[in-house]
Write a protein that holds these residues in place. Structure first.
Motif, mmCIF file in Angstrom:
data_model
loop_
_atom_site.group_PDB
_atom_site.id
_atom_site.type_symbol
_atom_site.label_atom_id
_atom_site.label_comp_id
_atom_site.label_asym_id
_atom_site.label_seq_id
_atom_site.Cartn_x
_atom_site.Cartn_y
_atom_site.Cartn_z
ATOM 1 N N TYR A 195 16.471 39.555 43.400
ATOM 2 C CA TYR A 195 17.810 39.337 43.958
ATOM 3 C C TYR A 195 18.826 40.292 43.336
ATOM 4 O O TYR A 195 19.760 40.756 44.011
ATOM 5 C CB TYR A 195 18.250 37.896 43.735
ATOM 6 C CG TYR A 195 17.593 36.905 44.663
ATOM 7 C CD1 TYR A 195 17.841 36.935 46.034
ATOM 8 C CD2 TYR A 195 16.720 35.927 44.174
ATOM 9 C CE1 TYR A 195 17.236 36.020 46.895
ATOM 10 C CE2 TYR A 195 16.120 35.011 45.022
ATOM 11 C CZ TYR A 195 16.374 35.063 46.382
ATOM 12 O OH TYR A 195 15.789 34.166 47.233
ATOM 13 N N VAL A 196 18.661 40.599 42.060
ATOM 14 C CA VAL A 196 19.554 41.557 41.403
ATOM 15 C C VAL A 196 19.387 42.940 42.027
ATOM 16 O O VAL A 196 20.375 43.645 42.297
ATOM 17 C CB VAL A 196 19.270 41.617 39.888
ATOM 18 C CG1 VAL A 196 19.949 42.823 39.257
ATOM 19 C CG2 VAL A 196 19.765 40.347 39.213
ATOM 20 N N ILE A 197 18.156 43.339 42.275
ATOM 21 C CA ILE A 197 17.902 44.645 42.892
ATOM 22 C C ILE A 197 18.595 44.743 44.245
ATOM 23 O O ILE A 197 19.245 45.744 44.576
ATOM 24 C CB ILE A 197 16.386 44.890 43.019
ATOM 25 C CG1 ILE A 197 15.768 45.094 41.631
ATOM 26 C CG2 ILE A 197 16.097 46.083 43.927
ATOM 27 C CD1 ILE A 197 14.259 45.119 41.617
ATOM 28 N N ARG A 198 18.489 43.684 45.035
ATOM 29 C CA ARG A 198 19.158 43.684 46.347
ATOM 30 C C ARG A 198 20.669 43.766 46.191
ATOM 31 O O ARG A 198 21.349 44.497 46.930
ATOM 32 C CB ARG A 198 18.786 42.410 47.112
ATOM 33 C CG ARG A 198 17.325 42.289 47.489
ATOM 34 C CD ARG A 198 17.084 40.989 48.231
ATOM 35 N NE ARG A 198 15.675 40.652 48.312
ATOM 36 C CZ ARG A 198 15.216 39.507 48.819
ATOM 37 N NH1 ARG A 198 16.068 38.607 49.290
ATOM 38 N NH2 ARG A 198 13.920 39.280 48.854
ATOM 39 N N ALA A 199 21.203 43.002 45.227
ATOM 40 C CA ALA A 199 22.657 42.965 45.035
ATOM 41 C C ALA A 199 23.187 44.328 44.609
ATOM 42 O O ALA A 199 24.213 44.800 45.125
ATOM 43 C CB ALA A 199 23.014 41.904 43.992
ATOM 44 N N SER A 233 19.665 33.202 44.726
ATOM 45 C CA SER A 233 19.955 33.758 46.049
ATOM 46 C C SER A 233 21.438 34.061 46.238
ATOM 47 O O SER A 233 21.817 34.776 47.172
ATOM 48 C CB SER A 233 19.484 32.794 47.143
ATOM 49 O OG SER A 233 20.077 31.516 46.976
ATOM 50 N N ASP A 234 22.309 33.522 45.345
ATOM 51 C CA ASP A 234 23.752 33.780 45.447
ATOM 52 C C ASP A 234 24.190 35.036 44.698
ATOM 53 O O ASP A 234 25.372 35.381 44.716
ATOM 54 C CB ASP A 234 24.543 32.581 44.886
ATOM 55 C CG ASP A 234 24.378 31.329 45.730
ATOM 56 O OD1 ASP A 234 24.087 31.463 46.934
ATOM 57 O OD2 ASP A 234 24.548 30.220 45.183
ATOM 58 N N ILE A 235 23.254 35.700 44.032
ATOM 59 C CA ILE A 235 23.621 36.859 43.209
ATOM 60 C C ILE A 235 24.310 37.937 44.044
ATOM 61 O O ILE A 235 25.339 38.502 43.640
ATOM 62 C CB ILE A 235 22.384 37.428 42.490
ATOM 63 C CG1 ILE A 235 21.891 36.455 41.410
ATOM 64 C CG2 ILE A 235 22.698 38.794 41.869
ATOM 65 C CD1 ILE A 235 20.594 36.864 40.745
ATOM 66 N N GLN A 236 23.778 38.225 45.226
ATOM 67 C CA GLN A 236 24.362 39.303 46.032
ATOM 68 C C GLN A 236 25.785 38.977 46.447
ATOM 69 O O GLN A 236 26.667 39.844 46.396
ATOM 70 C CB GLN A 236 23.503 39.574 47.272
ATOM 71 C CG GLN A 236 24.047 40.722 48.121
ATOM 72 C CD GLN A 236 23.063 41.195 49.175
ATOM 73 O OE1 GLN A 236 21.855 41.228 48.935
ATOM 74 N NE2 GLN A 236 23.565 41.570 50.340
ATOM 75 N N GLU A 237 26.042 37.738 46.843
ATOM 76 C CA GLU A 237 27.389 37.343 47.256
ATOM 77 C C GLU A 237 28.383 37.503 46.112
ATOM 78 O O GLU A 237 29.501 38.020 46.302
ATOM 79 C CB GLU A 237 27.387 35.886 47.740
ATOM 80 C CG GLU A 237 28.767 35.369 48.109
ATOM 81 C CD GLU A 237 28.783 33.881 48.349
ATOM 82 O OE1 GLU A 237 29.897 33.300 48.385
ATOM 83 O OE2 GLU A 237 27.698 33.272 48.480
#
Length: 432
Positions: free
Chosen positions: A63-67, A206-210
């Motif tokens: 999730y960090v990579i996506r964010a 899952s909220d990391i990107q937001e």
């Protein structure tokens, strides 16, 4: 139209002419004017990512990579950015630069999984590397900022805080993001509060990107630098305590006054952002009449301007009266903020008492906080407070997850306030 608007609201417009001192509250709000005329600052950003072993659980690292990949996409041509990974060791993945080849940068971020930095958590060397990267291109005409994301407790917390504070003295702000239940929330909150940044708690990876996107958008929209609220007190008026109440509640304690002037620094202002302070003022007894109790002004600078601007001085007056009904009228806008601060104070004190072993008092305060939270429509936070109260009452300790939800949740209460009556409207505490 003012470049930056300053508004003040008293908890009541009148007090009784009794012999005792009076406690009143002053709420001060600042926000950029709609036609401020200055463009948002370019960024000089360092992103610091925890890559310790625990980040592999629950797909946190993915999730960090996506964010961060999304954050790279959102960088403007004028923005500078560096990306740093750490665990036991620290590695600068992308040195500070304008990232023109975003696909290559995204590929570098995606390969973070292959970077060998050990498995522990040593944030100090990562902070040192981040500060060094920001220093390379430091400019007063940029937003010099560091974002730190971690999910665990680091070594050398004291040294990390000292390093962060020294960086802020140089003009570098720091925000922190804590993921999961194992990080030290007091440590991350202390860094953000001391370093003109924001601290976030993420319980669902899952909220990391937001959250990452929200923080990046905020620092990309700064239009006012170094705002300072100045409150000049009239004779015999004292400031007992000050709270920052927007965007997050934070106890600033009892500030020093010099020549009867109390100065409170605010964070850099973003477009359309409201920041707010709550002052506890102690007024002396006086005869019937209207008196000036303070004068408020705001000092600030705009991007590209070295000179500081000072707003017009605003007189704050209080009426002294013998009419009980008049003195009982309060300002709903301010009273809601006072109620939110009261809940924050109760849960903070409750958790301190629980840690010190005073379970009876801790339980009492948490249940009181839960009652107020229910009255404010915050069912989830109220349930959490009651759950922790029950656990403590039965001889247990407050849970790590529960403590974080209460710490961060009550700080956000002023963001969650419902619709208010018009500012001019007052309500009376007296019964008909």
């Amino acid at each position: 139209m003012a470049e930056v608007n300053l508004s003040t609201f008293l908890s009541s417009q009148a007090v009784l002419t009794t012999s005792e001192n009076k406690l009143v509250y002053l709420q001060a709000e600042v926000c950029p004017g709609p036609e401020i005329g200055s463009a948002p600052l370019a960024l000089n950003l360092a992103i610091v990512l925890d890559k310790s072993g625990s980040m592999y659980a629950a797909d946190k690292l993915e999730y960090v990579i996506r964010a961060v990949s999304h954050a790279v996409d959102q960088l403007r041509p004028c923005d500078l950015c560096s990306i740093i990974a750490f665990a036991d060791k620290t590695r600068v993945l992308i040195p500070s630069s304008q990232i023109y080849d975003k696909e290559s940068a995204r590929q570098m971020v995606r390969r973070i999984d292959q970077v060998n930095v050990g498995s522990g958590t040593n944030m100090l060397s990562a902070l040192e590397a981040a500060v060094a990267e920001v220093r390379k291109s430091y400019s007063r005409d940029r937003m010099n900022h560091i974002i730190v994301l971690t999910d665990g407790q680091t070594l050398n917390e004291k040294e990390c805080l000292q390093k962060s504070t020294m960086a802020t003295e140089e003009g570098i702000s720091i925000s922190t993001i804590g993921v999961g239940d194992d990080f030290n929330e007091k440590f991350l909150l202390n860094i953000a509060n001391s370093c003109r940044g924001t601290s976030y708690y993420i319980d669902q990876p899952s909220d990391i990107q937001e959250i990452f996107a929200r923080e990046l958008k905020g620092v990309q929209s700064v239009v006012v630098r170094n705002p300072e609220m100045r409150l000049k007190l009239s004779a015999d008026v004292q400031v007992r305590r000050v709270y920052r109440v927007k965007p997050l509640i934070h106890d600033l304690g009892t500030p020093p006054t010099v020549d009867r002037v109390c100065t409170i620094g605010l964070d850099d202002l973003q477009q359309e952002e409201i920041q707010s302070l709550l002052f506890e003022l102690v007024l002396p007894s006086r005869r019937v009449g209207t008196y000036r109790i303070a004068q408020a002004s705001l000092a600030y600078s705009l991007p590209g301007q070295s000179a500081q601007t000072v707003s017009e001085t605003r007189d704050i007056t209080m009426s002294y009266t013998d009419d009980i009904a008049q003195a009982s009228v309060v300002t709903p806008k301010v009273m809601q903020v006072i109620d939110a601060v009261s809940v924050f104070r109760q849960q903070t004190r409750a958790l301190q008492l629980a840690e010190a072993g005073d379970s009876a008092k801790a339980t009492q305060l948490l249940r009181s906080a839960a009652t107020q939270l229910l009255q404010q429509g915050q069912q989830e936070l109220a349930d959490q407070a009651l759950s922790e109260a029950t656990r403590i009452e039965m001889g247990g300790r407050a849970t790590s997850a529960g403590t974080k939800k209460l710490e961060y949740g009550t700080r956000k209460l002023t963001q969650l306030l419902g619709d208010l009556p018009p500012m001019e409207e007052k309500i009376s505490l007296t019964k008909n």
